[in-house]
Design a protein around this motif. Structure first.
Motif, PDB file in Angstrom:
ATOM      1  N   VAL A  58      58.939   5.566   0.664  1.00  0.00           N
ATOM      2  CA  VAL A  58      57.548   6.457   0.323  1.00  0.00           C
ATOM      3  C   VAL A  58      57.702   7.551  -0.542  1.00  0.00           C
ATOM      4  CG1 VAL A  58      56.234   8.190   1.877  1.00  0.00           C
ATOM      5  CG2 VAL A  58      57.368   5.491   2.737  1.00  0.00           C
ATOM      6  N   SER A  59      57.081   7.352  -1.452  1.00  0.00           N
ATOM      7  CA  SER A  59      57.552   8.670  -2.229  1.00  0.00           C
ATOM      8  C   SER A  59      56.795   9.258  -2.367  1.00  0.00           C
ATOM      9  CB  SER A  59      58.071   8.287  -4.327  1.00  0.00           C
ATOM     10  OG  SER A  59      57.164   7.215  -3.872  1.00  0.00           O
ATOM     11  N   SER A  60      55.489  10.090  -1.400  1.00  0.00           N
ATOM     12  CA  SER A  60      54.664  10.923  -1.495  1.00  0.00           C
ATOM     13  C   SER A  60      55.339  12.395  -1.793  1.00  0.00           C
ATOM     14  CB  SER A  60      53.881  10.881  -0.254  1.00  0.00           C
ATOM     15  OG  SER A  60      54.846  11.585   0.965  1.00  0.00           O
ATOM     16  N   ALA A  61      54.399  13.439  -2.010  1.00  0.00           N
ATOM     17  CA  ALA A  61      55.006  14.290  -1.911  1.00  0.00           C
ATOM     18  C   ALA A  61      55.719  14.834  -0.487  1.00  0.00           C
ATOM     19  CB  ALA A  61      54.073  15.365  -2.488  1.00  0.00           C
ATOM     20  N   ASN A  62      54.786  14.859  -0.085  1.00  0.00           N
ATOM     21  CA  ASN A  62      55.473  15.731   1.852  1.00  0.00           C
ATOM     22  C   ASN A  62      56.610  14.987   1.919  1.00  0.00           C
ATOM     23  OD1 ASN A  62      52.756  16.463   2.192  1.00  0.00           O
ATOM     24  ND2 ASN A  62      52.225  14.798   3.335  1.00  0.00           N
ATOM     25  N   TYR A  63      56.838  13.600   1.898  1.00  0.00           N
ATOM     26  CA  TYR A  63      58.221  13.098   1.676  1.00  0.00           C
ATOM     27  C   TYR A  63      59.821  14.259   0.859  1.00  0.00           C
ATOM     28  CZ  TYR A  63      62.379  10.169   0.637  1.00  0.00           C
ATOM     29  OH  TYR A  63      63.483   9.956   1.610  1.00  0.00           O
ATOM     30  N   GLN A  64      59.768  15.384   0.109  1.00  0.00           N
ATOM     31  CA  GLN A  64      60.385  16.038  -0.533  1.00  0.00           C
ATOM     32  C   GLN A  64      59.811  17.219   0.002  1.00  0.00           C
ATOM     33  OE1 GLN A  64      62.695  14.183  -2.156  1.00  0.00           O
ATOM     34  NE2 GLN A  64      61.608  12.180  -2.473  1.00  0.00           N
ATOM     35  N   ASN A  65      59.456  17.006   0.713  1.00  0.00           N
ATOM     36  CA  ASN A  65      59.178  18.453   1.194  1.00  0.00           C
ATOM     37  C   ASN A  65      60.307  19.228   1.674  1.00  0.00           C
ATOM     38  OD1 ASN A  65      58.934  17.987   3.393  1.00  0.00           O
ATOM     39  ND2 ASN A  65      57.067  18.345   4.128  1.00  0.00           N
ATOM     40  N   GLU A  66      60.502  20.850   1.634  1.00  0.00           N
ATOM     41  CA  GLU A  66      62.156  21.271   2.171  1.00  0.00           C
ATOM     42  C   GLU A  66      62.131  21.187   3.840  1.00  0.00           C
ATOM     43  OE1 GLU A  66      62.494  22.566  -1.143  1.00  0.00           O
ATOM     44  OE2 GLU A  66      64.251  23.306   0.750  1.00  0.00           O
ATOM     45  N   GLU A  67      60.932  20.628   4.876  1.00  0.00           N
ATOM     46  CA  GLU A  67      61.473  19.959   5.891  1.00  0.00           C
ATOM     47  C   GLU A  67      62.310  19.185   5.629  1.00  0.00           C
ATOM     48  OE1 GLU A  67      58.362  20.186   8.561  1.00  0.00           O
ATOM     49  OE2 GLU A  67      59.163  19.357  10.485  1.00  0.00           O
ATOM     50  N   ASP A  68      61.623  17.969   4.861  1.00  0.00           N
ATOM     51  CA  ASP A  68      62.601  16.424   5.144  1.00  0.00           C
ATOM     52  C   ASP A  68      64.056  16.829   4.366  1.00  0.00           C
ATOM     53  OD1 ASP A  68      59.438  14.985   4.330  1.00  0.00           O
ATOM     54  OD2 ASP A  68      60.614  15.202   5.784  1.00  0.00           O
ATOM     55  N   LYS A  69      64.130  18.080   3.865  1.00  0.00           N
ATOM     56  CA  LYS A  69      65.159  18.035   2.879  1.00  0.00           C
ATOM     57  C   LYS A  69      66.512  18.405   3.842  1.00  0.00           C
ATOM     58  CE  LYS A  69      63.936  18.713  -1.747  1.00  0.00           C
ATOM     59  NZ  LYS A  69      63.710  19.748  -2.683  1.00  0.00           N
ATOM     60  N   LEU A  70      65.822  19.729   4.590  1.00  0.00           N
ATOM     61  CA  LEU A  70      66.946  19.213   5.857  1.00  0.00           C
ATOM     62  C   LEU A  70      66.448  18.952   7.380  1.00  0.00           C
ATOM     63  CD1 LEU A  70      64.931  23.633   7.035  1.00  0.00           C
ATOM     64  CD2 LEU A  70      67.018  22.603   5.896  1.00  0.00           C
ATOM     65  N   ILE A  71      66.686  17.896   7.113  1.00  0.00           N
ATOM     66  CA  ILE A  71      66.609  16.694   8.220  1.00  0.00           C
ATOM     67  C   ILE A  71      67.539  15.990   7.141  1.00  0.00           C
ATOM     68  CG2 ILE A  71      65.868  14.227   8.947  1.00  0.00           C
ATOM     69  CD1 ILE A  71      62.136  16.308   9.298  1.00  0.00           C
ATOM     70  N   ALA A 123      72.768   7.218  -0.826  1.00  0.00           N
ATOM     71  CA  ALA A 123      73.215   7.559  -2.425  1.00  0.00           C
ATOM     72  C   ALA A 123      72.120   8.983  -1.671  1.00  0.00           C
ATOM     73  CB  ALA A 123      72.182   7.123  -2.895  1.00  0.00           C
ATOM     74  N   ALA A 124      70.563   8.310  -1.850  1.00  0.00           N
ATOM     75  CA  ALA A 124      69.649   9.053  -0.914  1.00  0.00           C
ATOM     76  C   ALA A 124      69.864  10.747  -0.196  1.00  0.00           C
ATOM     77  CB  ALA A 124      68.740   8.814  -0.845  1.00  0.00           C
ATOM     78  N   LEU A 125      71.139  10.212   1.115  1.00  0.00           N
ATOM     79  CA  LEU A 125      71.539  11.176   2.307  1.00  0.00           C
ATOM     80  C   LEU A 125      72.481  12.074   1.243  1.00  0.00           C
ATOM     81  CD1 LEU A 125      71.926   9.141   4.846  1.00  0.00           C
ATOM     82  CD2 LEU A 125      70.646  10.767   5.159  1.00  0.00           C
ATOM     83  N   LEU A 126      73.072  11.635   0.355  1.00  0.00           N
ATOM     84  CA  LEU A 126      74.056  12.246  -0.237  1.00  0.00           C
ATOM     85  C   LEU A 126      73.869  13.368  -1.211  1.00  0.00           C
ATOM     86  CD1 LEU A 126      77.025   9.881  -0.431  1.00  0.00           C
ATOM     87  CD2 LEU A 126      77.253  11.834   0.358  1.00  0.00           C
ATOM     88  N   ASP A 127      72.252  13.143  -1.945  1.00  0.00           N
ATOM     89  CA  ASP A 127      71.666  14.265  -2.387  1.00  0.00           C
ATOM     90  C   ASP A 127      71.282  14.706  -2.276  1.00  0.00           C
ATOM     91  OD1 ASP A 127      70.322  10.988  -5.044  1.00  0.00           O
ATOM     92  OD2 ASP A 127      72.800  12.248  -5.474  1.00  0.00           O
ATOM     93  N   ALA A 128      71.084  14.559  -1.075  1.00  0.00           N
ATOM     94  CA  ALA A 128      70.634  15.427  -0.046  1.00  0.00           C
ATOM     95  C   ALA A 128      71.157  16.758   0.717  1.00  0.00           C
ATOM     96  CB  ALA A 128      69.487  15.294   1.029  1.00  0.00           C
ATOM     97  N   ARG A 129      72.644  16.094   0.727  1.00  0.00           N
ATOM     98  CA  ARG A 129      73.257  17.007   0.728  1.00  0.00           C
ATOM     99  C   ARG A 129      74.210  17.733  -0.196  1.00  0.00           C
ATOM    100  NH1 ARG A 129      75.902  20.367   2.620  1.00  0.00           N
ATOM    101  NH2 ARG A 129      78.154  20.330   3.249  1.00  0.00           N
ATOM    102  N   ALA A 130      73.954  17.476  -0.983  1.00  0.00           N
ATOM    103  CA  ALA A 130      74.259  18.537  -2.400  1.00  0.00           C
ATOM    104  C   ALA A 130      73.346  19.023  -2.728  1.00  0.00           C
ATOM    105  CB  ALA A 130      74.722  17.654  -3.429  1.00  0.00           C
ATOM    106  N   GLU A 131      72.332  18.992  -2.344  1.00  0.00           N
ATOM    107  CA  GLU A 131      71.091  20.129  -2.177  1.00  0.00           C
ATOM    108  C   GLU A 131      71.232  21.521  -1.036  1.00  0.00           C
ATOM    109  OE1 GLU A 131      67.256  18.824  -2.655  1.00  0.00           O
ATOM    110  OE2 GLU A 131      67.789  17.259  -4.620  1.00  0.00           O
ATOM    111  N   ALA A 132      71.428  20.619  -0.314  1.00  0.00           N
ATOM    112  CA  ALA A 132      71.350  21.274   0.690  1.00  0.00           C
ATOM    113  C   ALA A 132      72.496  22.996   0.254  1.00  0.00           C
ATOM    114  CB  ALA A 132      71.940  21.118   2.042  1.00  0.00           C
ATOM    115  N   ALA A 133      71.797  24.236   1.169  1.00  0.00           N
ATOM    116  CA  ALA A 133      72.822  25.721   0.280  1.00  0.00           C
ATOM    117  C   ALA A 133      74.245  25.238   0.834  1.00  0.00           C
ATOM    118  CB  ALA A 133      71.886  26.810   1.110  1.00  0.00           C
TER     119      ALA A 133
END
Lengths: 198, 163
Positions: free
Chosen positions: A107-120, B47-57
């Motif tokens: 899934v590559s929607s915009a929602n998927y890339q939000n900050e919360e998903d990044k934190l998760i 790979a996606a997980l590691l990208d996310a890790r790299a972006e984390a502050a």
């Protein structure tokens, strides 16, 4: 500045701490999740640096020297602690499971890339990396995560380039197998998707 | 690369670094192989997980971190160099400690070196005033010892009784 600090100039060493502590913290963050652990490790790094400053002969940068001390110190701390058990799907939070499902379904929607998903994702990957040996975790983060070259990783860790390559190979396999177990554990449900593989 | 199995390809380099040809081959193989498909998906997710890790502050040092480090260094130095620590303490407090030590030593010396007393233990002495001497305002006789006084008293009483 290093020479002045070696001679006992406290102000010079204080300046070293001020200048390089962000980098030491940044590197220590790759090994630990909690802030207290990161700070404790960073403090230990500077204590070691202070006692070993006379061994710094000026070959290479002070920053590189401190980075190698950071790597060694953090790995030693982790080796002394009880190793983490492997992460199972029952250990995942609901958000993390949803993230994995979304990622698997590509899934590559915009929602998927939000900050919360990044934190998760960032928290999930930290937990997975904790189950790996500390040097594997470091190599994966440096090379696969941040895009560092083999040479850069070798300079930062003090390992030879061939050792870095071998470690990177084994680390990727371990990480892949750990993630594969998580994905397989959902009764293969996650992997039965008919979506096109990316 | 051509004869390498997909797993070797996936583990041998970053997922993002797989060139078009290698990636296509891996994808095509994974699509048709039940054993390798989970590995391919896991590598992609990793790979996606590691990208996310790299972006984390990364964590930042607190405002007190420098102070904490310097305090820890001083504490370690004090533990390792007790003599130096003692010397620093002595420099700060030597006038008071020095004067106290001087007084104690002086008193000890005086007590130890003081000559022993040669006088006899004091005895009860008193001047004997007789009634006559008081009335006549005469000077008392020289001091006598207790035994002499008692002898005089009992002699006077004996004389008084005889009378």
């Amino acid at each position: 500045m290093a020479r002045a600090a070696t001679a006992g100039d406290e102000a010079a060493f204080a300046e070293i701490v001020r200048r390089y502590s962000p980098r030491v913290f940044s590197f220590s963050s790759r090994f630990f999740r909690r802030y207290e652990q990161i700070e404790e490790a960073a403090q230990e790094v500077f204590l070691k640096a202070f006692t070993q400053l006379r061994n710094f002969e000026g070959r290479g940068s002070l920053e590189g020297w401190l980075t190698r001390i950071t790597v060694t110190t953090c790995i030693n701390i982790l080796r002394a602690t009880k190793p983490q058990n492997e992460l199972t799907v029952s250990d995942l939070t609901e958000d993390e499971t949803v993230w994995l499902e979304n990622k698997l379904a590509n899934v590559s929607s915009a929602n998927y890339q939000n900050e919360e998903d990044k934190l998760i994702a960032a928290d999930l990957v930290r937990r997975v990396l904790e189950t790996l040996p500390p040097d594997d975790s470091l190599i994966l983060q440096m090379i696969d995560g941040e895009g560092a070259s083999i040479r850069e990783a070798s300079a930062a860790t003090g390992w030879s380039e061939s050792k870095v390559k071998i470690k990177a190979f084994r680390a990727r396999r371990r990480m892949r197998e750990a993630v594969q177990k998580l994905l397989n554990a959902k009764d293969g449900k996650l992997l039965k998707t008919d979506k096109t593989v990316k | 690369m051509k004869d390498k199995h997909i797993l070797e390809i996936l583990d041998g380099q970053r997922f993002a670094d797989l060139d078009g040809d290698a990636l296509e081959r891996a994808r095509a193989h994974a699509a048709g192989c039940a054993d390798c498909r989970p590995a391919f998906e896991a590598a992609r997710v990793s790979a996606a997980l590691l990208d996310a890790r790299a972006e984390a502050a990364a964590a930042e040092p607190s405002a007190f971190f420098q102070t904490k480090v310097l305090a820890a260094i001083r504490e370690k130095q004090n533990i390792r160099k007790p003599i130096a620590a003692f010397w620093r303490w002595w420099q700060a407090s030597y006038p008071l400690v020095g004067s106290m030590l001087f007084i104690v030593v002086t008193l000890a010396v005086l007590i130890l070196l003081a000559p022993p007393s040669k006088t006899e233990p004091p005895v009860a002495t008193y001047n004997l005033y007789t009634t006559d001497s008081v009335i006549l305002n005469q000077r008392p006789p020289r001091s006598i010892t207790t035994e002499q006084a008692l002898e005089v008293i009992y002699t006077e009483r004996r004389d008084a009784i005889k009378r």
